[in-house]
Design a protein around this motif. Structure first.
Motif, mmCIF file in Angstrom:
data_model
loop_
_atom_site.group_PDB
_atom_site.id
_atom_site.type_symbol
_atom_site.label_atom_id
_atom_site.label_comp_id
_atom_site.label_asym_id
_atom_site.label_seq_id
_atom_site.Cartn_x
_atom_site.Cartn_y
_atom_site.Cartn_z
ATOM 1 N N ILE A 93 31.437 -13.638 84.907
ATOM 2 C CA ILE A 93 31.733 -14.937 85.512
ATOM 3 C C ILE A 93 33.179 -15.324 85.239
ATOM 4 O O ILE A 93 33.905 -15.785 86.140
ATOM 5 N N LEU A 94 33.606 -15.113 84.012
ATOM 6 C CA LEU A 94 34.982 -15.474 83.659
ATOM 7 C C LEU A 94 35.996 -14.631 84.412
ATOM 8 O O LEU A 94 37.049 -15.126 84.841
ATOM 9 N N HIS A 95 35.713 -13.338 84.575
ATOM 10 C CA HIS A 95 36.629 -12.485 85.335
ATOM 11 C C HIS A 95 36.782 -13.012 86.760
ATOM 12 O O HIS A 95 37.899 -13.049 87.308
ATOM 13 N N ARG A 96 35.673 -13.431 87.371
ATOM 14 C CA ARG A 96 35.747 -13.955 88.733
ATOM 15 C C ARG A 96 36.535 -15.266 88.779
ATOM 16 O O ARG A 96 37.349 -15.487 89.676
ATOM 17 N N VAL A 97 36.282 -16.125 87.785
ATOM 18 C CA VAL A 97 37.010 -17.397 87.733
ATOM 19 C C VAL A 97 38.508 -17.147 87.640
ATOM 20 O O VAL A 97 39.315 -17.752 88.371
ATOM 21 N N LEU A 98 38.914 -16.240 86.752
ATOM 22 C CA LEU A 98 40.338 -15.967 86.536
ATOM 23 C C LEU A 98 40.962 -15.348 87.787
ATOM 24 O O LEU A 98 42.097 -15.695 88.174
ATOM 25 N N ALA A 99 40.246 -14.423 88.398
ATOM 26 C CA ALA A 99 40.788 -13.758 89.583
ATOM 27 C C ALA A 99 40.945 -14.737 90.740
ATOM 28 O O ALA A 99 41.987 -14.749 91.425
ATOM 29 N N GLN A 100 39.935 -15.577 90.946
ATOM 30 C CA GLN A 100 39.995 -16.516 92.058
ATOM 31 C C GLN A 100 41.036 -17.608 91.831
ATOM 32 O O GLN A 100 41.608 -18.145 92.779
ATOM 33 N N ALA A 101 41.283 -17.959 90.549
ATOM 34 C CA ALA A 101 42.284 -18.988 90.256
ATOM 35 C C ALA A 101 43.684 -18.419 90.183
ATOM 36 O O ALA A 101 44.658 -19.178 90.111
ATOM 37 N N VAL A 103 44.949 -16.751 87.694
ATOM 38 C CA VAL A 103 45.465 -16.975 86.338
ATOM 39 C C VAL A 103 45.589 -15.635 85.625
ATOM 40 O O VAL A 103 44.592 -14.900 85.501
ATOM 41 N N PRO A 104 46.775 -15.256 85.155
ATOM 42 C CA PRO A 104 46.993 -13.935 84.539
ATOM 43 C C PRO A 104 46.523 -13.873 83.088
ATOM 44 O O PRO A 104 47.299 -13.552 82.179
ATOM 45 N N LEU A 105 45.252 -14.142 82.867
ATOM 46 C CA LEU A 105 44.672 -14.090 81.525
ATOM 47 C C LEU A 105 43.540 -13.075 81.509
ATOM 48 O O LEU A 105 42.916 -12.798 82.547
ATOM 49 N N LYS A 106 43.273 -12.552 80.334
ATOM 50 C CA LYS A 106 42.178 -11.605 80.146
ATOM 51 C C LYS A 106 41.111 -12.219 79.245
ATOM 52 O O LYS A 106 41.422 -12.986 78.331
ATOM 53 N N VAL A 107 39.863 -11.872 79.495
ATOM 54 C CA VAL A 107 38.766 -12.327 78.635
ATOM 55 C C VAL A 107 38.879 -11.579 77.314
ATOM 56 O O VAL A 107 38.858 -10.347 77.284
ATOM 57 N N ASP A 108 39.020 -12.324 76.237
ATOM 58 C CA ASP A 108 39.285 -11.690 74.942
ATOM 59 C C ASP A 108 38.029 -11.581 74.086
ATOM 60 O O ASP A 108 37.580 -10.486 73.773
ATOM 61 N N SER A 109 37.440 -12.719 73.682
ATOM 62 C CA SER A 109 36.290 -12.652 72.770
ATOM 63 C C SER A 109 35.481 -13.939 72.851
ATOM 64 O O SER A 109 36.027 -15.009 73.114
ATOM 65 N N PRO A 110 34.165 -13.850 72.618
ATOM 66 C CA PRO A 110 33.331 -15.052 72.640
ATOM 67 C C PRO A 110 33.477 -15.831 71.342
ATOM 68 O O PRO A 110 33.704 -15.257 70.274
ATOM 69 N N LEU A 111 33.308 -17.143 71.441
ATOM 70 C CA LEU A 111 33.358 -18.029 70.278
ATOM 71 C C LEU A 111 32.014 -18.725 70.050
ATOM 72 O O LEU A 111 31.921 -19.611 69.214
ATOM 73 N N GLY A 112 30.987 -18.323 70.796
ATOM 74 C CA GLY A 112 29.668 -18.910 70.630
ATOM 75 C C GLY A 112 29.445 -20.105 71.537
ATOM 76 O O GLY A 112 30.378 -20.820 71.909
ATOM 77 N N ASN A 113 28.200 -20.315 71.924
ATOM 78 C CA ASN A 113 27.807 -21.490 72.709
ATOM 79 C C ASN A 113 28.521 -21.586 74.053
ATOM 80 O O ASN A 113 28.780 -22.675 74.559
ATOM 81 N N ALA A 135 44.268 -25.202 87.119
ATOM 82 C CA ALA A 135 43.393 -24.386 87.955
ATOM 83 C C ALA A 135 42.017 -24.196 87.299
ATOM 84 O O ALA A 135 40.981 -24.286 87.973
ATOM 85 N N LEU A 136 42.000 -23.944 86.018
ATOM 86 C CA LEU A 136 40.735 -23.689 85.329
ATOM 87 C C LEU A 136 39.888 -24.956 85.230
ATOM 88 O O LEU A 136 38.659 -24.914 85.371
ATOM 89 N N ARG A 137 40.526 -26.089 84.975
ATOM 90 C CA ARG A 137 39.777 -27.339 84.853
ATOM 91 C C ARG A 137 39.198 -27.798 86.186
ATOM 92 O O ARG A 137 38.263 -28.589 86.228
ATOM 93 N N ALA A 138 39.759 -27.284 87.274
ATOM 94 C CA ALA A 138 39.250 -27.657 88.592
ATOM 95 C C ALA A 138 38.041 -26.811 88.998
ATOM 96 O O ALA A 138 37.388 -27.105 90.004
ATOM 97 N N ASP A 139 37.727 -25.774 88.240
ATOM 98 C CA ASP A 139 36.620 -24.879 88.574
ATOM 99 C C ASP A 139 35.320 -25.409 87.986
ATOM 100 O O ASP A 139 35.214 -25.599 86.766
ATOM 101 N N ALA A 140 34.332 -25.651 88.828
ATOM 102 C CA ALA A 140 33.063 -26.238 88.376
ATOM 103 C C ALA A 140 32.289 -25.305 87.454
ATOM 104 O O ALA A 140 31.360 -25.745 86.758
ATOM 105 N N ARG A 141 32.641 -24.040 87.407
ATOM 106 C CA ARG A 141 31.940 -23.102 86.526
ATOM 107 C C ARG A 141 32.373 -23.247 85.063
ATOM 108 O O ARG A 141 31.747 -22.647 84.180
ATOM 109 N N LEU A 142 33.433 -24.018 84.837
ATOM 110 C CA LEU A 142 33.928 -24.233 83.487
ATOM 111 C C LEU A 142 33.743 -25.693 83.093
ATOM 112 O O LEU A 142 34.076 -26.597 83.857
#
Length: 649
Positions: A93-101, A103-113, A135-142
């Motif tokens: 889900i995060l990969h799709r969010v980043l690609a669609q937005a 945003v040149p970031l990579k999913v690094d590690s989970p922090l729980g919850n 861009a990320l705050r405008a995405d309803a998946r986050l």
């Protein structure tokens, strides 16, 4: 976060009564003199020379204007709106969010919850970060998107301190017997030790700068972990996160900072390493009753060092990972902790709120991240104790988070230490040291600080030694140590009972009339109240009594100790404090009236002749006057009738 790290001392030791079970302390070397006053650090003779020449071993820089700012620019943190979904699906889900937005970031590690750390291969400037966040705050998946904030050590000046050669036992006055004349704020561990000296069953985690090797501490340490994720901040040869919690030093020079402002932006300059974690760990778990060094609060301690802070303070994400790992929860890429802690001590205090509705989106998101982790720890019955902070203001984060046991620092006389934060989030006050830094009223009211284990190196580890420090970071461990003794006395206690017992057993705050009550404008040394300093002053002996009988414990009836002296009056005037009215003395009781003389008895009258018996026979009769006498006597014997009682509640 702002970490409390002071080192201080001055006045000669006050006389104290030592408990039978108190371990002996090895006298330190004779102190070196500087500027006609003691500025000392206890260690080997070579340390004395170094301290005399080097000065300021634990000096901390002044307040940073960006103490809670984003650092480095390469990391963001997000929370999925549906954090409870399958963990395996979350990265997709995060990969799709980043690609669609875009945003040149990579999913690094989970922090729980549902929280995740995102990284960029190259740091982005503030404008780029702002675009990414928008861009990320405008995405309803986050649900949240934030910069990875960093928390810093307390911006409080300090000086080296050696223990007093004239009276070495005074250096741990905070552990000793409390009395209302010379040791007012002492927590009274000595009396508690008559009941229990602790248990190895209760693991205490110290989330801090890591640990240095110390002969008076090593035997009580468990294998820890280093959670400082950015290699430059970790200062461990480019490794970053790693096994073990060794503290390589956290000094950051001005020249180093200036050489790479993009990397060190928002970081506090500290010419000397703090060895903060070693100081806190020694308070809790120094080897005790061994005829040397200092005593720890738990004689059978098992201390779990968790390194969350490096050369740029502590990342919120690293802090949360450290909290969760310490409690035995899983953290991505890190081996499971085989020794879960029942108590977590955090010696950091940020300058921001823990409100999820804070108008600053980063602050609100960080607050949610903390609250989620706190809920997980509390669900496992873990007590989280945190320092209030050292800026004389509002309680800092995470001590101001719901579910955290926030602790303020008291001076040896029991009023608020000059530097301590205060406010309604505080649960208790405990001695934190209040050293002499030549500030207003320091010569009159400062104390000798809190003595513990330390390293004598300036920037990198060197010789092990002992130092005296001041700060809320050194008040919080005392509450943690008290909780450890409570669980040692009664392992069946719940988290709620421990928190209740610590507060129910507290002694009332002292009333320093001339210093006034603590307010936003009277924030130096001042009188704490329940609304600013919690239930009162830590009383470990009473807390252990509560632990033995939580259902039936009754706290002793105690009133606030009123303090008056010439020094207090002079300092209240110097601070501009509004004095608290001194209650008038109770009137002297009226003298009892002289008893009236007893009259001489009259001679008894001659008896009358007995009447002739009645002829009707049997039964006899009762005189109505005799019955009236019985009734009167009955009324007189009824309990409470006709009496007046008073009680001073």
């Amino acid at each position: 976060m702002v970490r409390s790290a002071h080192v201080t001392a001055r006045s000669p030791a006050l006389p104290m009564v030592r408990a039978v079970m108190k371990p002996r302390l090895t006298p330190p070397p004779r102190p070196a003199m500087r500027a006609a006053r003691f500025t000392q650090l206890v260690a080997a003779a070579s340390v004395v020379a170094a301290a005399a020449a080097g000065a300021g071993l634990l000096r901390v820089a002044g307040p940073s204007k960006a103490a809670h700012g984003a650092v480095g620019g390469s990391t963001l943190i997000v929370k999925l709106a549906d954090g409870g979904q399958d963990g395996a699906e979350q990265p997709s889900i995060l990969h799709r969010v980043l690609a669609q937005a875009g945003v040149p970031l990579k999913v690094d590690s989970p922090l729980g919850n549902g929280w995740w750390r995102l990284r960029a291969d190259t740091p982005g400037d503030s404008a780029a970060q702002a675009r990414w966040l928008q861009a990320l705050r405008a995405d309803a998946r986050l649900a949240h998107a934030m910069r990875d904030l960093h928390e810093q050590r307390a911006a409080v000046p300090n000086d080296p301190l050696f223990r007093s050669a004239a009276d070495p036992t005074s250096s741990q006055w905070w552990l000793d017997d409390q009395n209302d004349t010379t040791n007012i704020a002492a927590a009274g561990f000595t009396k508690a030790w008559d009941t229990t000296t602790g248990s190895a069953a209760t693991v205490v985690a110290v989330l801090d700068s890591g640990i240095t090797s110390h002969g008076d501490l090593n035997a009580n340490l468990l294998p820890g972990y280093n959670f400082v994720s950015k290699p430059e901040y970790a200062n461990n040869g480019g490794t970053g996160r790693s096994g073990g919690a060794n503290d390589p030093g956290d000094a950051l020079s001005q020249a180093e900072r200036d050489s790479n402002l993009a990397l060190w932006d928002g970081c506090l300059v500290n010419a000397n390493s703090s060895w903060h974690g070693t100081l806190v760990a020694g308070q809790l778990g120094a080897v005790t009753n061994n005829n040397g060094g200092v005593a720890g609060m738990n004689w059978n301690a098992r201390i779990l060092p968790v390194r969350v802070s490096g050369k740029c303070g502590a990342s919120v994400a690293d802090m949360v990972d450290g909290m969760r790992w310490a409690a035995g929860l899983s953290v991505a890429g890190v081996p499971v902790n085989p020794n879960p802690a029942r108590i977590v001590v955090i010696g950091f205090s940020g300058v921001t709120s823990c409100s999820t509705s804070d108008p600053n989106a980063d602050v609100a998101a960080a607050a949610r991240l903390y609250q989620d982790a706190i809920a997980e720890l509390r669900g496992k019955g873990v007590l989280i104790v945190a320092a209030a902070g050292n800026l004389r203001g509002s309680v800092g984060r995470p001590a101001n988070c719901a579910g955290v046991f926030g602790v303020a620092a008291a001076n040896r006389q029991g009023f608020k230490a000059l530097y301590s934060n205060f406010g309604p989030e505080i649960q208790l006050a405990a001695p934190g040291g209040d050293g002499d830094y030549q500030r207003t009223c320091d010569p009159e009211l400062s104390d000798t600080g809190i003595v513990s284990t330390i390293n004598t190196g300036k920037t990198a580890p060197a010789t092990a030694g002992y130092g005296a420090v001041s700060g809320t970071s050194f008040a919080a461990p005392q509450v943690a140590g008290a909780a450890a003794l409570m669980w040692a006395a009664n392992p069946a206690l719940t988290l709620s009972q421990v928190e209740t017992g610590l507060k129910a057993s507290a002694r009332p705050h002292v009333t320093a009339y001339a210093l006034g009550y603590c307010t936003s404008t009277n924030n130096s040394r001042c009188t704490l109240q329940p609304s600013t300093g919690g239930a009162g002053l830590l009383d470990v002996a009473e807390a252990v009594k509560y632990a033995l009988a939580p259902q039936t414990y009754t706290a002793p009836v105690r009133s606030s100790l009123g303090l008056q002296s010439t020094n207090l009056s002079r300092c209240g005037q110097a601070q501009g404090s509004t004095p608290i009215p001194v209650p008038p003395p109770a009137p002297a009781p009226a003298p009892a009236p002289a008893p009236a003389p007893t009259p001489a008895p009259s001679p008894a009258p001659a008896p009358s002749p007995a009447p002739a018996p009645a002829s009707s026979g049997g039964g006899g009769s009762s005189s109505p006057w005799w019955l009236l006498g019985l009734l009167t006597a009955g009324v007189a014997l009824r309990p409470g009738v006709g009496s007046v009682s008073t009680r001073d509640d």
